[in-house]
Design an enzyme around this catalytic site. Sequence first.
Site, short mmCIF file in Angstrom:
data_model
loop_
_atom_site.label_atom_id
_atom_site.label_comp_id
_atom_site.label_asym_id
_atom_site.label_seq_id
_atom_site.Cartn_x
_atom_site.Cartn_y
_atom_site.Cartn_z
N CYS A 38 53.11 56.06 64.78
CA CYS A 38 52.11 55.00 64.92
C CYS A 38 51.08 55.09 63.80
O CYS A 38 50.95 56.11 63.13
CB CYS A 38 51.36 55.13 66.25
SG CYS A 38 52.39 55.13 67.72
N ASP A 448 28.65 45.20 28.44
CA ASP A 448 28.76 43.84 28.96
C ASP A 448 27.37 43.22 29.12
O ASP A 448 26.45 43.85 29.65
CB ASP A 448 29.48 43.88 30.32
CG ASP A 448 29.67 42.51 30.92
OD1 ASP A 448 30.64 41.84 30.54
OD2 ASP A 448 28.83 42.10 31.76
#
Length: 498
Positions: A38, A448
């Site tokens: 599971c 940037d």
Amino acid sequence: MQKGMHTHRERCVRAVQSKDARFDGWFFTAVLTTRIYCRPSCPVVPPKPENMTFYPSAAACQQAGFRACKRCRPDTSPGSPEWNQRADAVARAMRLIADGVVDREGVPGLAARLGYSTRQIERQLLAELGAGPLALARAQRAQTARLLVETTALPMAEIAFAAGFSSIRTFNETVREVFALPPSELRARVPRQPTASGTPQGTPGALSLRLPFRAPLNPDNLFGHLAATAVPGVEEWRDGAYRRTLRLPYGHGIVALTPTPNHIACRLTLSDLRDLPVAISRCRRMLDLDADPVAIDDQLRTDPVLAPLVDKAPGRRVPRTVDEAEFALRAVLGQQVSTAAARTHAGRLAAAHGESVDDPEGGLTHLFPAPESLAGLDPETLAMPRTRRTTLLTLARQLADRTLHLGVESDWAETRVRLLALPGFGPWTADVIAMRALGDPDAFLPTDLGIRRAAQELGLPSTPAALTARAAAWRPWRAYAVQYLWATDSHPINFLPV
């Protein structure tokens, strides 16, 4: 979360007992009494701790003789975040297996791409994943088979072929072994009804499915970035979905991805169903769906400057790509120009040199050109500065002749060095490719303009060297810090289109 989570027994038991979905995909719980495995968040009553054992992969559970739970469907868990945040050979191998390399090229092909021997790769995967490359690829084929059985009306023979099985017999045996049901019974358990998009199940080549993720997920910058930079004819935002064309190993496809609170709705139209697992893997990678946002945000919150940004909109992902070479070429087109200008340049290139596709549901017209189709272009036909023409065509030629390779298996540090050696490549171009194409979670863009503006506004150092030094505390998640810093601006990349 940490490497080798399945070896921390007490933590695993606590996660299962609290049904903590954050751990889904990090490890799998196998129940010794029922022989079922599971996901940690399985809704059934947790087994007694003494009956639990833990594995790092579904393939390892299957090899140990456990079958998948019918309630929690562990094969549909988000993938382990480890494979996208690590740069070692095992992580690169897992990214290649997800991209279908073992099915197409075998284990020798996988090893060759990584520069290792077959025995070395098998040994490393077995030691860490509890399963070798063939077993890991088999688990992926079983998952694909289940998806096709349950969501289409395709004949079983076609499903076996599409999922990558060598024979109907192998397909039947694998499905029965993994899911404890034959394919016909798997299909019988699913009501026959139209999909969420209204297209009847079984439409040839068209599939609707759900892509799971770990919460929280903030869709604004993720889909806002993809939509704002969309190349006309190759990508579009339509009816609340990001749509784009896909170049795939056996053909091409079109995908529509729609954010919802609990999953990403994915509609795929493929020219060859064998491309389904690769298409899903690439879409998950583009949307960064296997990330662990809790671990990332917790680390970034330790910085008092970033903490308010994280608290305001947690769960930001790094928008990536479905095609590393395409993104690199587009990064060059976007050098020192506006987003709108970059889209225009890329759209012209796609219309002139991209392969045409048919899109009856929207306005997509082309695949983005492959490097091979651009390598021989006359520079004078490109409407851009001469230096950028040289940069673009040099990159295209090196990608076309494999002097330079950009892929899920690329070594981030080595590739960045090779990119910086190309004419016209500076730190920004190399780093944005590392971040969005190669998937380096620690890639950083201190030069940037948007980052420098955000830094200045927040009182952070704004010079590249000083900002890089300040950002050391954000490692290894600086690419995610970039998303939070970008989000301080009002640029369209930070908002879902209306």
